[in-house]
Design an enzyme around this catalytic site. Structure first.
Site, PDB file in Angstrom:
ATOM      1  N   LYS A  73       0.805  -1.224   0.000  1.00 34.16           N
ATOM      2  CA  LYS A  73       0.000   0.000   0.000  1.00 34.16           C
ATOM      3  C   LYS A  73       0.839   1.275   0.000  1.00 34.16           C
ATOM      4  O   LYS A  73       0.455   2.273  -0.621  1.00 34.16           O
ATOM      5  CB  LYS A  73      -0.946   0.007   1.200  1.00 34.16           C
ATOM      6  CG  LYS A  73      -2.136  -0.919   1.063  1.00 34.16           C
ATOM      7  CD  LYS A  73      -3.089  -0.725   2.242  1.00 34.16           C
ATOM      8  CE  LYS A  73      -4.382  -1.484   2.030  1.00 34.16           C
ATOM      9  NZ  LYS A  73      -5.355  -1.205   3.114  1.00 34.16           N
ATOM     10  N   ASP A 111     -10.421   2.816   1.805  1.00 30.27           N
ATOM     11  CA  ASP A 111     -10.737   2.292   3.134  1.00 30.27           C
ATOM     12  C   ASP A 111     -11.562   3.287   3.946  1.00 30.27           C
ATOM     13  O   ASP A 111     -12.529   2.919   4.611  1.00 30.27           O
ATOM     14  CB  ASP A 111      -9.448   1.965   3.902  1.00 30.27           C
ATOM     15  CG  ASP A 111      -8.706   0.778   3.320  1.00 30.27           C
ATOM     16  OD1 ASP A 111      -9.372  -0.144   2.811  1.00 30.27           O
ATOM     17  OD2 ASP A 111      -7.466   0.764   3.381  1.00 30.27           O
ATOM     18  N   ALA A 139      -5.342   0.886   7.662  1.00 26.23           N
ATOM     19  CA  ALA A 139      -6.785   1.131   7.742  1.00 26.23           C
ATOM     20  C   ALA A 139      -7.095   2.276   8.695  1.00 26.23           C
ATOM     21  O   ALA A 139      -7.906   3.160   8.384  1.00 26.23           O
ATOM     22  CB  ALA A 139      -7.511  -0.134   8.175  1.00 26.23           C
TER      23      ALA A 139
END
Length: 294
Positions: A73, A111, A139
């Protein structure tokens, strides 16, 4: 699925390691079939060592979009051409869109929007609210960013003092500079500060993963005094459907308890929209996932 494939089929993908456990292929391919879209979604086992080559493959093959999960990510950010405002603030990406089909890759983070859509579905507003988040990983920080962009009053993030803590500090600097929210980061080991923050918040979000295997018998909150009839408790874990935290909060009279299934669905729906331009049939996909768990 084979009868749907053609010479015109557009490819979408997951770039993650591990990738085999992901529900994303099931969600996206079921949605394509339901809507009659000529797309196929495949999961590719890609870690940081193969990420640059995978991104070049997206450009060369005209892959129209990809979801990105751990451990990629943050590593994918410098490989892209452009970032959405939320992704730029978060310093992380979970969705990449090949905007012109010719290799211009834009990174997004869904998210946070997934979490907020899940809250909204339950009638929970975040504007002008004080919100405590435990867990400053990908997250947790993505949700903090979106809360700031969408008008939360205060975002209080708690995490152990690890490398993640230092990374989260940088994200919160951006939130404070770019939004009207007041964002802070404190040590999760500071129990007094943690308790005080929950007592002053209308929403508590657990983004730690405590409550899923192998920690399914654990909860960060064990004192009934912290659970109030005006407190929303949101645990991002969705398997099990009711964690120790959620069962405890329900038992002691929380205003609302929520697991992470809605967030999973809505972050996927946001990615689906970005990659195809179409709305994912969320109710159908939710029913499919719930049926498969029975």
């Amino acid at each position: 699925m084979l009868e749907r494939l053609s010479g015109q089929t557009r490819l979408t993908a997951l770039l993650a390691a591990p990738a085999r456990h992901s529900l994303s292929p099931k969600m996206h391919n079921a949605a394509y079939a339901k809507l009659g879209l000529d797309y196929a979604y495949l999961a590719f086992e890609v870690d940081n060592s193969g990420l640059a080559a995978a991104v070049q493959g997206m450009r060369a093959l005209g892959i129209c979009g990809a979801n990105v999960s751990m451990p990629n990510k943050q590593a994918i950010v410098p490989l892209l051409d452009e970032l959405s405002p939320a992704a730029a603030l978060a310093g992380a990406v979970n969705t990449v869109v090949n905007t012109d089909g010719k290799g211009h890759l834009v990174g997004h983070i869904t998210d946070g929007t997934g979490a907020i859509r899940s809250l909204a579905e339950e009638g929970v507003a975040i504007k002008d609210q004080i919100i405590t988040i435990a867990g400053a990983g990908g997250a947790g920080t993505a949700i903090a960013v979106q809360l700031g962009l969408d008008g939360a009053k205060e975002i209080r993030l708690f995490n152990r003092k690890t490398a993640t803590f230092k990374q989260a500090k940088q994200v919160l600097k951006g939130i404070n500079a770019k939004t009207s929210a007041l964002a802070s980061l404190q040590d999760l080991a500071d129990d007094r500060a943690f308790r005080r923050s929950i007592a002053e918040s209308s929403i508590y979000i657990d983004a730690t993963g405590v409550g899923m295997k192998p920690l399914e018998e654990h909860s960060l909150i064990t004192d009934p005094a912290l659970i109030r009839p005006d407190l929303v408790v949101f645990d991002l874990v969705y398997h099990p459907a009711e964690t120790k935290l959620l069962a405890f909060a329900r038992e002691h009279g929380a205003k609302k308890v929520m697991n992470g299934l809605g967030m999973l669905l809505y972050q996927g729906a946001e990615a689906f929209k970005l990659m195809t331009g179409e709305d994912m049939p969320v109710a159908y996909i939710r029913e499919l996932l719930c049926r498969d768990k029975e």
